[in-house]
Design a protein around this motif. Structure first.
Motif, short mmCIF file in Angstrom:
data_model
loop_
_atom_site.label_atom_id
_atom_site.label_comp_id
_atom_site.label_asym_id
_atom_site.label_seq_id
_atom_site.Cartn_x
_atom_site.Cartn_y
_atom_site.Cartn_z
N ALA C 82 0.73 -1.17 0.42
CA ALA C 82 -0.15 0.59 -0.21
C ALA C 82 1.05 1.61 0.29
N LEU C 83 1.49 1.54 0.84
CA LEU C 83 3.15 2.56 0.97
C LEU C 83 3.61 2.26 -0.35
N VAL C 84 3.98 1.77 -0.92
CA VAL C 84 4.23 2.24 -2.34
C VAL C 84 4.07 2.22 -3.15
N SER C 85 2.70 1.88 -3.33
CA SER C 85 2.19 1.73 -4.24
C SER C 85 1.49 3.86 -4.26
N ALA C 86 1.00 3.87 -3.28
CA ALA C 86 0.95 5.24 -2.60
C ALA C 86 1.65 6.05 -2.77
N HIS C 87 2.56 5.59 -3.00
CA HIS C 87 3.79 6.82 -2.97
C HIS C 87 4.71 6.65 -4.51
N TYR C 88 4.37 5.34 -5.39
CA TYR C 88 5.10 5.58 -6.42
C TYR C 88 4.21 6.36 -7.51
N TYR C 89 2.54 6.90 -6.49
CA TYR C 89 2.11 7.81 -7.72
C TYR C 89 2.04 9.00 -7.51
N ALA C 142 9.58 4.89 8.53
CA ALA C 142 10.61 5.55 8.29
C ALA C 142 10.90 4.92 7.36
N VAL C 143 11.96 3.92 7.59
CA VAL C 143 12.38 2.81 7.43
C VAL C 143 11.39 2.36 5.44
N LEU C 144 10.11 2.62 6.21
CA LEU C 144 9.83 1.99 4.29
C LEU C 144 9.83 3.38 3.54
N ARG C 145 9.40 4.41 3.75
CA ARG C 145 9.81 5.67 3.29
C ARG C 145 10.95 6.14 2.25
N ALA C 146 11.61 5.37 3.09
CA ALA C 146 13.47 6.12 3.10
C ALA C 146 13.82 4.47 1.63
N LEU C 147 13.23 3.23 1.42
CA LEU C 147 13.14 2.72 0.74
C LEU C 147 12.82 2.69 -0.38
N VAL C 148 10.95 3.80 -0.36
CA VAL C 148 10.38 3.92 -1.46
C VAL C 148 10.93 5.25 -2.11
N SER C 154 16.01 5.99 -8.46
CA SER C 154 16.96 4.89 -8.70
C SER C 154 16.25 4.48 -9.82
N GLY C 155 14.83 4.74 -9.72
CA GLY C 155 14.53 4.13 -10.99
C GLY C 155 14.00 2.72 -11.03
N ALA C 156 13.97 2.47 -9.43
CA ALA C 156 13.30 0.53 -9.25
C ALA C 156 12.05 0.09 -9.39
N SER C 157 12.04 -0.68 -9.61
CA SER C 157 10.21 -0.66 -10.23
C SER C 157 9.71 -1.01 -8.70
N PRO C 158 8.70 -0.82 -8.93
CA PRO C 158 7.87 -0.79 -7.54
C PRO C 158 7.87 -2.36 -6.90
N ARG C 159 8.06 -3.66 -7.92
CA ARG C 159 8.04 -4.58 -7.23
C ARG C 159 8.90 -4.71 -6.77
N SER C 160 10.42 -4.55 -6.84
CA SER C 160 11.32 -4.91 -6.55
C SER C 160 11.22 -3.83 -5.20
N ALA C 165 11.76 -2.97 0.55
CA ALA C 165 10.76 -2.18 1.85
C ALA C 165 10.82 -3.58 2.81
N MET C 166 10.10 -4.65 2.41
CA MET C 166 9.82 -6.31 2.97
C MET C 166 11.01 -6.36 3.61
#
Lengths: 177, 177, 177, 177
Positions: C82-89, C142-148, C154-160, C165-166
């Motif tokens: 959820a967090l990743v996709s929210a921030h990838y938007y 905070a850790v999640l945000r940092a990795l997102v 770095s242009g990583a895909s949401p998947r990676s 992040a996991m």
DNA sequence: GATGAATGAGGCTTCATTCAT
DNA sequence: CATGAATGAAGCCTCATTCAT
């Protein structure tokens, strides 16, 4: 009116006194308003240059057309008169604008006006003692301009400037070495 | 040399790039030193103007003198040649200095040089088709200048500029309307 | 729509290009109208911040609820996703808004969303290797945000990004030093 | 000192209060003097960024070197401590500079410092539960930075921030999913 | 004499906000 | 309600000139 205020400042103080605050003040508006009509200071100068060039262009073209069918000297007189009167209008402003034009490096030097005068010369090419060409036309204009400037600088009347300019022009075109 | 540095800056960057720091840098001295040789920036420009005018004056006076005893056209040719070559030397600088001269409102317009040319015309007053006067002399100079400027602007060679200038001068002086 | 226009400008030009004239132009309304919907420029930014925070909040709360009854890792994965996709938007917009949020000093940091995640952790407090507290929850976020952010930069895909992040989240919560 | 004055303004007023007049005033010099040391406002920011990056770089490289020969956890602790203390120094300034760095688009992200940490990880690659790569190193840094920022934002002591950061770092690197 | 750092007035331009229409 | 011209404070930067060393 911003352009009129600008013109007046250029006339009275030259390019050194031409700053946005002065323009705004003279025009009775705020600096901000200046920038709603012109993107920057130079563009105001460019607008003035453009309007002068247009006026000059129109005057000369009209003079050339008005003379169609007449003899060469009469036609030249019309053109000379047109140029003299155009330059006797706000001469100081004209001077400043010409200096700025060089700096701003505007493009097309009112091509059509030169074209028009060139056509006049071609119409009478067999009466003229020099080969008619673009260069010849430029020379005529240059000589005319010089005499107009001299007249302005020395305070000569438009009438006497016209006389001298006519003489110089005819001398150049008709004198058979 | 401060004056030479100044000249070079005016040539390459025009009046806009002409500032005391640039001058000092180009001249290899400090700004402070500038102010020990010149009281202010304008005085540098004035000095340059003065030296150009002197050079021009000397050249023309010499041309007039060298021609003494010769016929009118030869003499005019010498003068025209002198003026053309004087203006073909550092023309951009010359332009800038003339514009500044107007602003600085320098006094005596190299009186002697005009006097000298006037004398030439008087020497030949009965060969000339116009009344010889100070005004006539000014006109001749103005026409010459115009053609030199045109030549410079259009990239014409000194030689062809001289030709045109001669023709315009003779046309003006000798054409019997 | 004023907010959408604002968002687009912030995305493309950053806060420097974000001015009322640009907003009005992009939104197809007049500046005046802007001020009928928003009392000043900052309030537009605040509205955008609010809507982003709401969306984030809703997404996370839903992820927490959707996972009820499942095992810890699955639940974390839902939240991370959820967090990743929210921030990838609209990540650039997100970045700008966060910087502005600091400056505007918004109040309540979407309390409920943190509350919700905290509850998730509490639900599994005996599986977790660190004491569960508000601070723990903040750390996870905070850790999640940092990795997102790193993923975005770095242009990583949401998947990676989700993978990493996991790993980081689980590492932090479950690693028995 | 101009840089110190600038730093203080950025700290107290953020980028909004960072204008040349304020800088000059705070530094006790005139605006003109600013421009003898820096070509424009951005270059001041760049200088500050540079000095921060250098300091950070030196600290981290030193921490890596100081730990040579020790076991992984001790080495990580040294690095974490270095980063924490580097960021606990003038954190607000640090924040602002980082935001500006993005805008100014500086080049090389202190390459050597990352290189150094990467080497550390490689030295211990068989103790680490994730493949060692540049990406891994970036992740470690990102996680560290996040926890330091959180610590700063929440007013945590350097000591407790160090603890959490250690835990997160070790969790990420050593946790055997 | 020479130096060049320091000065600060002044010039260009931007932009949030207002208000008459 | 909508409009958009007008406002003017404020920001960046330049450069002629001075003066302590």
């Amino acid at each position: 009116m911003i352009l009129e205020a600008s013109a007046r400042i250029l006339e009275s103080d030259g390019i050194r006194g031409f700053n946005t605050n002065a323009i705004a003040a003279k025009a009775g508006v705020s600096v901000g308003s200046l920038y709603q009509y012109f993107p920057n200071k130079d563009s105001i100068v460019r607008a003035l240059i453009g309007s002068f060039k247009n006026a000059l262009h129109d005057t000369v073209v009209k003079a050339v057309q008005d003379g169609r069918g007449k003899e060469l000297k009469s036609r030249l007189r019309l053109v000379v008169r047109a140029l003299v009167s155009a330059h006797y209008y706000r001469p100081r402003l004209n001077r400043v604008l010409e200096a700025e034009e060089e700096r701003l490096g505007s493009e097309a030097d009112s091509a059509a006006f030169h074209e028009s005068l060139l056509q006049l010369l071609r119409d009478h090419h067999n009466e003229v003692a020099v080969p008619v060409s673009r260069t010849t036309e430029r020379i005529v204009i240059a000589v005319l301009r010089a005499l107009v400037d001299l007249g302005l600088a020395s305070g000569a009347s438009p009438r006497s400037t016209e006389q001298r300019a006519m003489r110089a022009t005819c001398g150049y075109l008709l004198y058979a070495g």
